[in-house]
Scaffold this active site. Structure first.
Site, PDB file in Angstrom:
ATOM      1  N   HIS A   1      57.085 -22.466  33.564  1.00 15.21           N
ATOM      2  CA  HIS A   1      57.175 -23.508  32.552  1.00 15.21           C
ATOM      3  C   HIS A   1      57.920 -24.750  33.033  1.00 15.21           C
ATOM      4  CE1 HIS A   1      55.821 -25.020  28.830  1.00 15.21           C
ATOM      5  NE2 HIS A   1      56.972 -25.629  28.738  1.00 15.21           N
TER       6      HIS A   1
ATOM      7  N   TYR B   1      57.060 -29.109  33.468  1.00 11.78           N
ATOM      8  CA  TYR B   1      57.916 -30.276  33.214  1.00 11.78           C
ATOM      9  C   TYR B   1      58.189 -31.055  34.489  1.00 11.78           C
ATOM     10  CZ  TYR B   1      58.238 -28.645  28.498  1.00 11.78           C
ATOM     11  OH  TYR B   1      57.905 -28.273  27.234  1.00 11.78           O
TER      12      TYR B   1
ATOM     13  N   HIS C   1      44.174 -26.697  26.501  1.00  9.51           N
ATOM     14  CA  HIS C   1      45.521 -27.292  26.406  1.00  9.51           C
ATOM     15  C   HIS C   1      45.963 -27.851  27.756  1.00  9.51           C
ATOM     16  CE1 HIS C   1      49.860 -27.630  25.901  1.00  9.51           C
ATOM     17  NE2 HIS C   1      50.058 -26.686  26.798  1.00  9.51           N
ATOM     18  N   PHE C   2      45.811 -27.048  28.807  1.00  6.50           N
ATOM     19  CA  PHE C   2      46.371 -27.589  30.055  1.00  6.50           C
ATOM     20  C   PHE C   2      45.455 -28.593  30.734  1.00  6.50           C
ATOM     21  CE2 PHE C   2      45.231 -23.256  31.854  1.00  6.50           C
ATOM     22  CZ  PHE C   2      44.330 -23.666  32.826  1.00  6.50           C
ATOM     23  N   HIS C   3      44.179 -28.640  30.291  1.00  9.46           N
ATOM     24  CA  HIS C   3      43.364 -29.739  30.828  1.00  9.46           C
ATOM     25  C   HIS C   3      43.705 -31.061  30.140  1.00  9.46           C
ATOM     26  CE1 HIS C   3      41.110 -26.708  33.056  1.00  9.46           C
ATOM     27  NE2 HIS C   3      40.801 -27.718  33.831  1.00  9.46           N
TER      28      HIS C   3
ATOM     29  N   ARG D   1      39.766 -16.691  28.266  1.00  8.92           N
ATOM     30  CA  ARG D   1      39.996 -17.545  29.430  1.00  8.92           C
ATOM     31  C   ARG D   1      39.966 -16.692  30.697  1.00  8.92           C
ATOM     32  NH1 ARG D   1      46.422 -18.962  30.244  1.00  8.92           N
ATOM     33  NH2 ARG D   1      47.241 -17.511  28.724  1.00  8.92           N
ATOM     34  N   ARG D   2      39.916 -17.354  31.833  1.00  9.38           N
ATOM     35  CA  ARG D   2      39.931 -16.704  33.148  1.00  9.38           C
ATOM     36  C   ARG D   2      38.802 -15.695  33.292  1.00  9.38           C
ATOM     37  NH1 ARG D   2      46.395 -15.869  33.085  1.00  9.38           N
ATOM     38  NH2 ARG D   2      46.881 -17.759  34.205  1.00  9.38           N
TER      39      ARG D   2
HETATM   40 FE1  HAS Z   1      51.953 -26.045  27.787  1.00 10.09          FE
HETATM   41  C1  HAS Z   1      50.534 -22.927  28.414  1.00 10.09           C
HETATM   42  C2  HAS Z   1      53.681 -24.735  25.149  1.00 10.09           C
HETATM   43  C3  HAS Z   1      53.562 -29.062  27.318  1.00 10.09           C
HETATM   44  C4  HAS Z   1      50.826 -27.100  30.862  1.00 10.09           C
HETATM   45  N1  HAS Z   1      50.875 -25.195  29.328  1.00 10.09           N
HETATM   46  C5  HAS Z   1      50.363 -23.909  29.375  1.00 10.09           C
HETATM   47  C6  HAS Z   1      49.657 -23.722  30.610  1.00 10.09           C
HETATM   48  C7  HAS Z   1      49.788 -24.885  31.319  1.00 10.09           C
HETATM   49  C8  HAS Z   1      50.533 -25.811  30.502  1.00 10.09           C
HETATM   50  C9  HAS Z   1      49.270 -25.171  32.718  1.00 10.09           C
HETATM   51  O1  HAS Z   1      54.374 -21.964  24.048  1.00 10.09           O
HETATM   52  C10 HAS Z   1      48.876 -22.466  30.982  1.00 10.09           C
HETATM   53  C11 HAS Z   1      49.555 -21.583  31.966  1.00 10.09           C
HETATM   54  C12 HAS Z   1      48.690 -20.406  32.274  1.00 10.09           C
HETATM   55  O2  HAS Z   1      47.920 -20.486  33.227  1.00 10.09           O
HETATM   56  O3  HAS Z   1      48.793 -19.411  31.574  1.00 10.09           O
HETATM   57  N2  HAS Z   1      53.317 -26.769  26.447  1.00 10.09           N
HETATM   58  C13 HAS Z   1      53.877 -26.077  25.443  1.00 10.09           C
HETATM   59  C14 HAS Z   1      54.781 -26.944  24.694  1.00 10.09           C
HETATM   60  C15 HAS Z   1      54.730 -28.169  25.298  1.00 10.09           C
HETATM   61  C16 HAS Z   1      53.831 -28.041  26.416  1.00 10.09           C
HETATM   62  C17 HAS Z   1      55.597 -26.572  23.508  1.00 10.09           C
HETATM   63  N3  HAS Z   1      52.142 -27.754  28.860  1.00 10.09           N
HETATM   64  C18 HAS Z   1      52.853 -28.860  28.500  1.00 10.09           C
HETATM   65  C19 HAS Z   1      52.757 -29.856  29.529  1.00 10.09           C
HETATM   66  C20 HAS Z   1      51.993 -29.298  30.538  1.00 10.09           C
HETATM   67  C21 HAS Z   1      51.609 -27.978  30.099  1.00 10.09           C
HETATM   68  C22 HAS Z   1      53.424 -31.201  29.485  1.00 10.09           C
HETATM   69  C23 HAS Z   1      51.588 -29.853  31.841  1.00 10.09           C
HETATM   70  C24 HAS Z   1      51.929 -31.002  32.309  1.00 10.09           C
HETATM   71  N4  HAS Z   1      52.051 -24.208  26.938  1.00 10.09           N
HETATM   72  C25 HAS Z   1      52.852 -23.865  25.881  1.00 10.09           C
HETATM   73  C26 HAS Z   1      52.749 -22.431  25.629  1.00 10.09           C
HETATM   74  C27 HAS Z   1      51.872 -21.906  26.569  1.00 10.09           C
HETATM   75  C28 HAS Z   1      51.437 -23.046  27.371  1.00 10.09           C
HETATM   76  C29 HAS Z   1      53.424 -21.637  24.596  1.00 10.09           C
HETATM   77  C30 HAS Z   1      51.476 -20.436  26.754  1.00 10.09           C
HETATM   78  C31 HAS Z   1      50.266 -20.138  26.006  1.00 10.09           C
HETATM   79  C32 HAS Z   1      49.807 -18.707  26.250  1.00 10.09           C
HETATM   80  O4  HAS Z   1      49.687 -17.980  25.277  1.00 10.09           O
HETATM   81  O5  HAS Z   1      49.556 -18.329  27.396  1.00 10.09           O
HETATM   82  C33 HAS Z   1      55.552 -29.372  24.874  1.00 10.09           C
HETATM   83  O6  HAS Z   1      56.337 -29.830  25.940  1.00 10.09           O
HETATM   84  C34 HAS Z   1      54.742 -30.476  24.320  1.00 10.09           C
HETATM   85  C35 HAS Z   1      55.612 -31.574  23.735  1.00 10.09           C
HETATM   86  C36 HAS Z   1      54.862 -32.851  23.652  1.00 10.09           C
HETATM   87  C37 HAS Z   1      54.787 -33.658  22.589  1.00 10.09           C
HETATM   88  C38 HAS Z   1      53.930 -34.881  22.661  1.00 10.09           C
HETATM   89  C39 HAS Z   1      54.740 -36.165  22.749  1.00 10.09           C
HETATM   90  C40 HAS Z   1      53.799 -37.293  22.951  1.00 10.09           C
HETATM   91  C41 HAS Z   1      53.989 -38.304  23.826  1.00 10.09           C
HETATM   92  C42 HAS Z   1      52.916 -39.343  23.961  1.00 10.09           C
HETATM   93  C43 HAS Z   1      53.239 -40.551  23.100  1.00 10.09           C
HETATM   94  C44 HAS Z   1      52.126 -41.515  23.126  1.00 10.09           C
HETATM   95  C45 HAS Z   1      52.268 -42.831  23.288  1.00 10.09           C
HETATM   96  C46 HAS Z   1      51.094 -43.685  23.231  1.00 10.09           C
HETATM   97  C47 HAS Z   1      53.583 -43.455  23.525  1.00 10.09           C
HETATM   98  C48 HAS Z   1      55.501 -33.369  21.341  1.00 10.09           C
HETATM   99  C49 HAS Z   1      55.218 -38.410  24.657  1.00 10.09           C
HETATM  100  C50 HAS Z   1      51.376 -44.920  22.437  1.00 10.09           C
HETATM  101  C51 HAS Z   1      50.246 -45.168  21.537  1.00 10.09           C
HETATM  102  C52 HAS Z   1      50.075 -46.335  20.880  1.00 10.09           C
HETATM  103  C53 HAS Z   1      48.930 -46.424  19.942  1.00 10.09           C
HETATM  104  C54 HAS Z   1      50.942 -47.501  21.054  1.00 10.09           C
END
Ligand code: HAS
Length: 549
Positions: A222, A226, A373-375, A438-439
């Site tokens: 995890h 990050y 999700h991860f794509h 998946r997988r």
């Molecule tokens: Fe995830 C599984 C939970 C973020 C990547 N994640 C994965 C896997 C990958 C991955 C690769 O709790 C699969 C691994 C595998 O092979 O099994 N993930 C989260 C949570 C977050 C999160 C809570 N993941 C990421 C990020 C990744 C990533 C970042 C890659 C870079 N994830 C999970 C969980 C699993 C999981 C479980 C396991 C699932 C399972 O059952 O196997 C958080 O960090 C997300 C927080 C993000 C936000 C969004 C904030 C938005 C922003 C954009 C703002 C936009 C702007 C645009 C400023 C709250 C910062 C402005 C627009 C205007 C119009 C001006």
């Protein structure tokens, strides 16, 4: 006299070497991805008995592990060199040594996958077993990266020594935090590789303690995501404001959000293991809470970015609710391509929150939803930001320029990526909710109707994946053009400055490493010590005395 804003050529060569391997891995790994989406439709059978799982392993290892690690270290070296000054020759030698070890490790691992001796996917979960050379290759990649991390930390320390009492440049500070996260986290995966998987693969032990090896993997897995994300955030906080012609929103907010990642990004690995036996419910719940805590710095980042964009737009006297949006430089690929990544992170992050929500995880775990999700996160948010960085960094290093024509092509690249990924990742999310696993290359365990529903979305993935591959080819064309053929000139490495008049001086406390690292280690110990002890104590029957195997 050397222009301070240009990275010195000795560092430049090192950085370019990283980007070369990163983009080579991206090209090969992306091609493997294209093969996968077609194999899944059942329309493509590969020659020489090459299996879906072998191709999936090439895809995952080259993209999730090799592309990211080489790109990130290349970019962090660039960020430090640009803001804290050139590396000394001894620091550069350490970094080169690390790079060579990483390349060697990559060759070992990839060679074993191609020989079909390491078809274990990028997570290399035991009891799937690979040849020991594959594991040794991964250990080399990690060890090499530590040496590069040491070079970054040494450059930072030298800057601090020469600038006593001053706060370090923000980009350098961020690179140091990201390096610390990487080193602390990769200790876990290095532990399982060296002490469990290599001895087991060499036949020194006939069994392996699967729960421990998966736990050590996710202790790393995890924070790994990050480590990818913070590299994108480095660009969002510091580079994007300068590209749009504005200033840093808040230096202290940016530093503090990075420190929160240092503390909370590691002790959350159990949220990948919520459906696994062998870990107490209470500990899983504790790590779910910590997962929700680590979402906060992402909200801080979102707030900071919105504030930057709005303040910039309103500086043109735009009073309407959204009219300030019109002022953003939509025609500049260095801004637009990462911006698409930011937009993708809104649903990507929301998906992460769903995954982390304990009971909801039971619905989506092991389905294609997670792949969707991860794509969105790594393959869109982070990768598009990496493209945006490359479109100025490569010409900056090669003494060329991003011409108007190349800029237009880069915009097409970002748009096609967005379109292809919307189709592919959207199909994955929906198919996942319908229960598609998946997988898995193909399955009809849900019955014929279920399989045909899934097939509809498999085709969606194949079309989306093909558009993505075209977009990837455009990105590679741009990288090659910017490296070798674009007109000579000076391309800026943009770095925004804080608006000193508008904010207080950030506190030196933010660089009290003893304090922040101690808190991080303390939280890790609380989250992991007892569960790990209990996994060793309650190892399954037949395990050897140490209970690691
Ligand atoms: Fe995830 C599984 C939970 C973020 C990547 N994640 C994965 C896997 C990958 C991955 C690769 O709790 C699969 C691994 C595998 O092979 O099994 N993930 C989260 C949570 C977050 C999160 C809570 N993941 C990421 C990020 C990744 C990533 C970042 C890659 C870079 N994830 C999970 C969980 C699993 C999981 C479980 C396991 C699932 C399972 O059952 O196997 C958080 O960090 C997300 C927080 C993000 C936000 C969004 C904030 C938005 C922003 C954009 C703002 C936009 C702007 C645009 C400023 C709250 C910062 C402005 C627009 C205007 C119009 C001006």
């Amino acid at each position: 006299m050397q222009n301070k804003k240009i990275i010195c050529s000795e560092d430049g060569l090192l950085i370019k070497s990283h980007l070369f391997i990163a983009y080579l891995a991206l090209g090969l790994g992306g091609f493997a991805g294209l093969l996968q989406v077609f194999i899944k439709t059942g329309k493509l059978i590969l020659p020489f008995n090459i299996s879906y799982y072998q191709v999936l392993t090439v895809h995952g290892v080259l993209l999730a592990l090799v592309f990211t690690t080489f790109f990130i270290f290349g970019f962090m070296l660039a960020a430090v060199s640009r803001t804290a000054g050139c590396f000394s020759s001894s620091m550069r030698r350490i970094a080169w040594l690390g790079y060579i070890i990483m390349v060697l490790g990559t060759i070992m691992a990839v060679f074993m996958i191609l020989l079909n001796k390491a078809t274990v996917l990028y997570t290399f979960y035991a009891p799937l077993q690979a040849h020991w050379i594959f594991y040794a290759g991964l250990a080399f990649i990690i060890f090499g990266s530590w040496l590069e991390g040491i070079a970054i930390i040494c450059r930072y320390a030298a800057w601090k020594k020469a600038n006593k009492g001053r706060l370090s440049p923000l980009l350098t500070f961020m690179a140091v935090v990201n390096t610390l996260i990487w080193i602390i986290a990769s200790l876990g995966v290095a532990g399982t590789i060296v002490f469990q998987l290599i001895p087991w693969s060499l036949g020194w032990h006939s069994t392996v303690n699967v729960v421990i090896s998966r736990t050590l993997f996710w202790y790393f897995g995890h924070p790994l995501v990050y480590f990818w994300l913070l590299t994108a955030y480095m660009s969002w906080y510091v580079i994007i404001p300068k590209i749009i012609g504005w200033k840093l929103y808040s230096d202290s907010l940016a530093r503090f959000s990075f420190l929160l990642f240092l503390i909370f990004s590691i002790p959350v690995g159990f949220h990948h293991q919520l459906m696994e036996p062998g870990i107490g419910q209470g500990w899983k719940f504790f790590q779910v809470i910590l997962t929700f805590v680590v979402i906060i710095p992402s909200f801080m980042t979102a707030f900071s970015m919105f504030a930057t964009f709005e303040a910039f737009g309103r500086s043109y006297q735009n009073t309407g609710l959204f009219s300030w949006l019109k002022k953003l430089p939509w025609k500049d690929a260095r801004f637009l391509v990462p911006f698409i990544g930011m937009i993708a992170f809104i649903p990507g992050g929301a998906g992460g929150i769903i995954n982390a929500s304990s009971q909801m995880n039971a619905v989506v775990h092991n389905t294609l939803w997670i792949t969707g999700h991860f794509h969105l996160t790594i393959s869109t948010t982070v990768t598009l930001t990496f493209f945006g960085i490359s479109y100025f960094l490569i010409p900056h290093l090669t003494g060329r320029t991003l011409t108007k024509k190349l800029n237009k092509i880069a915009i097409i690249q970002g748009a096609t990526w967005a379109g292809g990924m919307t189709m592919m990742s959207g199909s994955m999310h929906i198919a996942g909710l319908l229960g598609a696993p998946r997988r898995t290359a193909y399955t009809d365990y849900g019955g014929a109707k279920q399989a045909s529903d899934w097939m509809f979305y498999q085709i969606g993935q194949a079309i989306g994946g093909s558009i993505l591959f075209i977009s990837l080819l455009i990105a590679l064309y741009l990288v090659i053009s910017l490296a070798f053929f674009a007109p000579k000139g000076i391309e800026e490495f943009p770095v925004a400055k804080p608006d000193v008049a508008e904010q207080h001086k950030p506190l030196l406390l933010l660089e009290n490493w003893k304090l922040w690292i101690s808190i991080a280690i303390f939280v890790i110990i609380i989250a992991y010590a007892i569960p790990l002890y209990s996994m060793i104590q309650h190892a399954p029957p037949g395990s050897s005395g140490y209970k690691l195997w």
